[in-house]
Design a protein around this motif. Sequence first.
Motif, PDB file in Angstrom:
ATOM      1  N   ALA A 188      33.489  45.427  33.626  1.00 29.12           N
ATOM      2  CA  ALA A 188      33.037  46.363  34.662  1.00 29.12           C
ATOM      3  C   ALA A 188      34.138  46.605  35.688  1.00 29.12           C
ATOM      4  N   ALA A 189      34.842  45.554  36.078  1.00 27.35           N
ATOM      5  CA  ALA A 189      35.924  45.696  37.052  1.00 27.35           C
ATOM      6  C   ALA A 189      37.067  46.521  36.468  1.00 27.35           C
ATOM      7  N   LEU A 190      37.391  46.299  35.207  1.00 29.17           N
ATOM      8  CA  LEU A 190      38.456  47.055  34.559  1.00 29.17           C
ATOM      9  C   LEU A 190      38.077  48.530  34.428  1.00 29.17           C
ATOM     10  N   THR A 191      36.826  48.777  34.068  1.00 30.51           N
ATOM     11  CA  THR A 191      36.361  50.158  33.954  1.00 30.51           C
ATOM     12  C   THR A 191      36.424  50.857  35.307  1.00 30.51           C
ATOM     13  N   GLU A 192      35.981  50.154  36.353  1.00 30.71           N
ATOM     14  CA  GLU A 192      36.017  50.737  37.705  1.00 30.71           C
ATOM     15  C   GLU A 192      37.452  51.010  38.139  1.00 30.71           C
ATOM     16  N   TRP A 193      38.346  50.080  37.843  1.00 35.68           N
ATOM     17  CA  TRP A 193      39.729  50.204  38.269  1.00 35.68           C
ATOM     18  C   TRP A 193      40.473  51.285  37.496  1.00 35.68           C
ATOM     19  N   SER A 194      40.288  51.302  36.159  1.00 39.16           N
ATOM     20  CA  SER A 194      41.102  52.196  35.335  1.00 39.16           C
ATOM     21  C   SER A 194      40.381  53.447  34.858  1.00 39.16           C
TER      22      SER A 194
END
Length: 85
Positions: free
Chosen positions: A53-59
């Motif tokens: 989820a954090a990676l999706t939000e970031w990238s």
Amino acid sequence: MSDANVRIPEEAKHRLAAIAAAEGLSLRAYLARLAETLLTPAERAERAEKAKAALTEWSGYAPTAAEERDLDSELDRRLAQVTGR
């Protein structure tokens, strides 16, 4: 804290005891510390979901399930090639 008996092969016990001794710990203390540092499958899955989820939000990258399977297959293929399997 109550103790529990765990049956493992003698060789494994000696190996773990040697590792514990090298770290200045008893086997009991070493195993207790090890248990505190390892994650259960549920904890690993929870962390993976949070990381995803954090990676999706970031990238903004959000692969589909099919894309994930394809990427996993490619990674497995490359690992097999490197390890000779």
